[in-house]
Design a protein around this motif. Structure first.
Motif, PDB file in Angstrom:
ATOM      1  N   UNK A   1      -0.583  -0.779   9.369  1.00 30.28           N
ATOM      2  CA  UNK A   1       0.338   0.322   9.080  1.00 30.28           C
ATOM      3  C   UNK A   1       0.016   0.908   7.712  1.00 30.28           C
ATOM      4  N   UNK A   2       0.039   2.230   7.610  1.00 30.19           N
ATOM      5  CA  UNK A   2      -0.056   2.887   6.317  1.00 30.19           C
ATOM      6  C   UNK A   2      -1.444   3.327   5.902  1.00 30.19           C
ATOM      7  N   UNK A   3      -2.497   2.730   6.459  1.00 23.23           N
ATOM      8  CA  UNK A   3      -3.851   3.092   6.076  1.00 23.23           C
ATOM      9  C   UNK A   3      -4.374   4.272   6.884  1.00 23.23           C
TER      10      UNK A   3
ATOM     11  N   UNK B   1      -2.387  10.760  18.928  1.00 22.44           N
ATOM     12  CA  UNK B   1      -2.159  11.614  20.093  1.00 22.44           C
ATOM     13  C   UNK B   1      -2.530  10.962  21.427  1.00 22.44           C
ATOM     14  N   UNK B   2      -3.538  10.074  21.422  1.00 20.27           N
ATOM     15  CA  UNK B   2      -4.109   9.652  22.690  1.00 20.27           C
ATOM     16  C   UNK B   2      -4.077   8.150  22.961  1.00 20.27           C
ATOM     17  N   UNK B   3      -3.894   7.322  21.927  1.00 21.42           N
ATOM     18  CA  UNK B   3      -4.073   5.891  22.121  1.00 21.42           C
ATOM     19  C   UNK B   3      -2.749   5.126  22.126  1.00 21.42           C
ATOM     20  N   UNK B   4      -2.745   4.025  22.866  1.00 22.79           N
ATOM     21  CA  UNK B   4      -1.612   3.103  22.905  1.00 22.79           C
ATOM     22  C   UNK B   4      -1.798   2.116  21.755  1.00 22.79           C
ATOM     23  N   UNK B   5      -1.138   2.411  20.624  1.00 24.39           N
ATOM     24  CA  UNK B   5      -1.447   1.707  19.386  1.00 24.39           C
ATOM     25  C   UNK B   5      -0.204   1.120  18.731  1.00 24.39           C
ATOM     26  N   UNK B   6      -0.280  -0.156  18.352  1.00 25.02           N
ATOM     27  CA  UNK B   6       0.739  -0.800  17.529  1.00 25.02           C
ATOM     28  C   UNK B   6       0.302  -0.681  16.076  1.00 25.02           C
ATOM     29  N   UNK B   7       1.216  -0.265  15.213  1.00 24.39           N
ATOM     30  CA  UNK B   7       0.914  -0.189  13.789  1.00 24.39           C
ATOM     31  C   UNK B   7       1.507  -1.426  13.129  1.00 24.39           C
ATOM     32  N   UNK B   8       0.642  -2.366  12.783  1.00 20.07           N
ATOM     33  CA  UNK B   8       1.094  -3.670  12.285  1.00 20.07           C
ATOM     34  C   UNK B   8       1.382  -3.621  10.797  1.00 20.07           C
ATOM     35  N   UNK B   9       2.586  -4.039  10.367  1.00 18.40           N
ATOM     36  CA  UNK B   9       2.901  -4.069   8.934  1.00 18.40           C
ATOM     37  C   UNK B   9       2.258  -5.252   8.215  1.00 18.40           C
ATOM     38  N   UNK B  10       1.690  -6.195   8.948  1.00 17.79           N
ATOM     39  CA  UNK B  10       1.084  -7.381   8.332  1.00 17.79           C
ATOM     40  C   UNK B  10      -0.397  -7.416   8.672  1.00 17.79           C
ATOM     41  N   UNK B  11      -1.175  -6.606   7.936  1.00 18.49           N
ATOM     42  CA  UNK B  11      -2.587  -6.464   8.231  1.00 18.49           C
ATOM     43  C   UNK B  11      -3.373  -7.754   8.118  1.00 18.49           C
TER      44      UNK B  11
ATOM     45  N   UNK C   1       0.813  -1.213   0.000  1.00 12.71           N
ATOM     46  CA  UNK C   1       0.000   0.000   0.000  1.00 12.71           C
ATOM     47  C   UNK C   1       0.850   1.268   0.000  1.00 12.71           C
ATOM     48  N   UNK C   2       1.808   1.368   0.921  1.00 13.17           N
ATOM     49  CA  UNK C   2       2.608   2.592   1.010  1.00 13.17           C
ATOM     50  C   UNK C   2       3.369   2.864  -0.273  1.00 13.17           C
TER      51      UNK C   2
END
Length: 256
Positions: free
Chosen positions: A141-143, A155-165, A75-76
């Motif tokens: 990740x990327x979307x 800004x507010x959330x504890x978030x993992x951005x997964x490269x393997x959707x 995607x990216x």
């Protein structure tokens, strides 16, 4: 950015290209998500499918234009190629103010709810996005899920951005995160493919409802066709074909 201004930008971009020779568009080159049923995905035979492809196939066949699909490109990277004019259009994207300054959107042809998915044994109450504060989550990740959710998550959330959707539910199943943020269709597809319908649920109501649109490169020679693609989308919506295609492309469970 107000919707009226975004609409004016789109119409202005199309008008500015109106004098370009549409016959320079010999082929529409398409990028997009490879596992976003019913929008864009590969079937079991490796063929590009989805409502976005149905629309573009109908249009290109009726107008004697080639169609080349590259869902295999991440995607990216596809977004970079779209900006450079190496890809003509992304087969499905949510609108953001930042993207609208760079790309040209079609009319919407589908909508997708942004959902919180949880493990049935580790549920917590979700009334709105503020309910996610203090809980660990994951998203692809990327979307984008729209300007507000993107900013709030950053800004507010504890978030993992997964490269393997397509394997994002693995980290929910093993307890690494407490929830996964996905579009309803995307999440349904992954749940069905993984066979975890009894273990993972979508929490209602959705955090947001996003329209799905084609996103065109401003450098594409096919920009003059956007107005007629919009006409086709309007016609397909009016005669019920869009709804039929959505139902056709929704994922079926592999657990039966």
């Amino acid at each position: 950015m107000p919707m009226l201004i975004l609409t004016c930008l789109v119409l202005s971009a199309i008008t500015n290209h109106a004098h370009a020779a549409s016959d320079t568009c010999k082929q529409i080159v398409v990028g997009g998500a490879a596992g976003w049923e019913p929008i864009s995905y590969f079937d079991n035979n490796g063929h590009a499918q989805g409502i976005s492809i149905d629309i573009l196939r109908r249009y290109t066949q009726e107008n004697n234009i080639g169609l080349k699909v590259h869902f295999e490109i991440p995607w990216n990277r596809s977004i970079q190629m779209l900006e450079a004019g190496e890809i003509d259009v992304m087969a499905g994207a949510y609108s953001t103010a930042e993207r609208a300054m760079t790309f040209i959107y079609s009319l919407p042809y589908a909508s997708d709810d942004v959902m919180v998915f949880q493990h049935v044994d580790r549920q917590f109450s979700v009334q709105n996005i503020e309910s996610l504060i203090g809980h660990s989550g994951a998203r692809p990740q990327g979307g984008s899920y729209g300007d507000f959710i993107d900013r709030y998550a950053n800004d507010r959330l504890d978030m993992i951005y997964s490269p393997t959707g397509n394997r994002i539910f693995d980290i929910l199943m093993n307890g690494r995160v407490e929830y996964v943020l996905l579009g309803r269709y995307d999440g349904m597809a992954n749940v069905a493919i993984d066979g975890i319908e009894q273990q993972v649920i979508a929490i209602e109501p959705p955090l947001a409802v996003n329209e799905v649109q084609f996103m065109f490169s401003r450098s594409s020679p096919c920009v003059p066709h956007i107005a007629r693609i919009n006409d086709l989308i309007t016609e397909l919506d009016r005669n019920g074909q869009l709804s039929e295609w959505v139902a056709l492309h929704l994922p079926k469970s592999n657990s039966n």
